[in-house]
Design a protein around this motif. Structure first.
Motif, PDB file in Angstrom:
ATOM      1  N   GLN A  40      27.547  25.771  47.424  1.00  0.00           N
ATOM      2  CA  GLN A  40      26.104  25.506  47.428  1.00  0.00           C
ATOM      3  C   GLN A  40      25.529  25.630  46.019  1.00  0.00           C
ATOM      4  O   GLN A  40      24.461  26.210  45.820  1.00  0.00           O
ATOM      5  N   TRP A  41      26.253  25.082  45.057  1.00  0.00           N
ATOM      6  CA  TRP A  41      25.822  25.175  43.661  1.00  0.00           C
ATOM      7  C   TRP A  41      25.604  23.790  43.078  1.00  0.00           C
ATOM      8  O   TRP A  41      25.980  22.777  43.669  1.00  0.00           O
ATOM      9  N   SER A  42      25.024  23.745  41.892  1.00  0.00           N
ATOM     10  CA  SER A  42      24.761  22.487  41.193  1.00  0.00           C
ATOM     11  C   SER A  42      25.741  22.363  40.023  1.00  0.00           C
ATOM     12  O   SER A  42      25.608  23.070  39.017  1.00  0.00           O
ATOM     13  N   MET A  43      26.696  21.439  40.129  1.00  0.00           N
ATOM     14  CA  MET A  43      27.670  21.245  39.065  1.00  0.00           C
ATOM     15  C   MET A  43      27.013  20.713  37.791  1.00  0.00           C
ATOM     16  O   MET A  43      27.441  21.032  36.682  1.00  0.00           O
TER      17      MET A  43
ATOM     18  N   LEU B 212      25.729  23.744  35.992  1.00  0.00           N
ATOM     19  CA  LEU B 212      26.822  24.597  35.509  1.00  0.00           C
ATOM     20  C   LEU B 212      27.485  23.992  34.282  1.00  0.00           C
ATOM     21  O   LEU B 212      27.866  24.707  33.343  1.00  0.00           O
ATOM     22  N   LYS B 213      27.615  22.665  34.237  1.00  0.00           N
ATOM     23  CA  LYS B 213      28.209  21.998  33.080  1.00  0.00           C
ATOM     24  C   LYS B 213      27.325  22.136  31.840  1.00  0.00           C
ATOM     25  O   LYS B 213      27.816  22.100  30.713  1.00  0.00           O
ATOM     26  N   ARG B 214      26.037  22.271  32.047  1.00  0.00           N
ATOM     27  CA  ARG B 214      25.124  22.491  30.924  1.00  0.00           C
ATOM     28  C   ARG B 214      25.178  23.938  30.432  1.00  0.00           C
ATOM     29  O   ARG B 214      25.109  24.198  29.234  1.00  0.00           O
ATOM     30  N   LEU B 215      25.284  24.863  31.366  1.00  0.00           N
ATOM     31  CA  LEU B 215      25.136  26.277  31.036  1.00  0.00           C
ATOM     32  C   LEU B 215      26.417  26.934  30.531  1.00  0.00           C
ATOM     33  O   LEU B 215      26.393  27.707  29.558  1.00  0.00           O
ATOM     34  N   LEU B 216      27.538  26.663  31.177  1.00  0.00           N
ATOM     35  CA  LEU B 216      28.754  27.453  30.932  1.00  0.00           C
ATOM     36  C   LEU B 216      29.353  27.289  29.533  1.00  0.00           C
ATOM     37  O   LEU B 216      29.738  28.294  28.917  1.00  0.00           O
TER      38      LEU B 216
END
Length: 244
Positions: A66-69, A72-76
């Motif tokens: 239930q996450w937004s990929m 996550l690609k922006r943040l990690l």
């Protein structure tokens, strides 16, 4: 450890678990200021890391897929840069400085919430905003276990559904907390002794997560979050007042 220290650790575990399951880390901000009332800063940081990792694993189970990929690609990748910078600074900051930093950050985060409440910084809802706030989150998470506010600012700006918001935050912190482990071992901040000390508390994480899920369904965020930030302000103010 003293009975007082055990009591503080138990409260910290409950705060972390409830926070991650129901409030994407907001309540967990209180854990480090609370531990600093009974432990030296390096010890408090070291004891918190395995507790955070245990809570992350249980939270992921609750919000699996239930996450937004996209987010996550922006943040990690940016967070990894912040963790690397934090690793170089870890262990080089004395206790008084860390206590002051935690206290000041706690007060500022609380004031920012009350001054900006209800206003999402939508101008940060892009790749640049994700990169900047991801880096800040990685750095502050490594030094203070306080990556929640930058991530909260970004995810609120994105105006995600609340469950997606919680799931994305859960994945972000599950990965970043594991990425911090080599840095803590390298700087001598995390040892087997720390793991042995918190091991008896790990089952309590499961109870805390379940309690957080229960509260999420029954308590509106508009009531709980102001209380959290009020307590955060008081804890930060006390840390600043008691600086050596």
């Amino acid at each position: 450890m003293l009975i007082e220290q055990w009591a503080v650790l138990i409260i910290a575990v409950l705060l972390i678990g409830i926070s991650k399951a129901a409030f994407a880390g907001s309540l967990g901000l209180l854990a480090l200021p609370l531990l600093l009332l009974s432990f030296e800063a390096p010890t408090a940081l070291s004891l918190l890391l395995p507790l955070l990792i245990a809570a992350d694993a249980l939270t992921l189970h609750q919000y699996w897929r239930q996450w937004s990929m996209v987010d996550l690609k922006r943040l990690l990748p940016a967070a990894l840069g912040g963790i690397l910078v934090g690793a170089l600074l870890l262990g080089k900051l004395n206790t008084a400085f860390l206590q002051g930093l935690v206290g000041a950050a706690s007060v500022l985060f609380a004031l920012n919430y009350f001054l900006q409440r209800g206003k999402a910084a939508t101008w940060l809802a892009n790749s640049l905003g994700g990169g900047i706030l991801g880096f800040v989150a990685g750095l502050s998470s490594t030094l203070l276990h306080a990556g929640g506010p930058p991530i909260k600012i970004y995810l609120l700006a994105r105006q995600l559904p609340y469950t997606t918001y919680l799931g994305t935050a859960a994945v972000f912190f599950a990965l970043t907390n594991w990425l911090k482990v080599p840095a803590y071992i390298w700087q001598g901040q995390l040892t087997l002794q720390h793991l042995y000390q918190v091991l008896p508390l790990l089952p309590l994480s499961f109870i805390a997560i379940k309690l957080g899920v229960y509260l999420k369904k029954r308590l509106p965020e508009r009531i709980i979050i102001p209380l959290i930030y009020s307590l955060l302000f008081l804890a930060g103010a006390r840390l600043l007042w008691t600086l050596p």
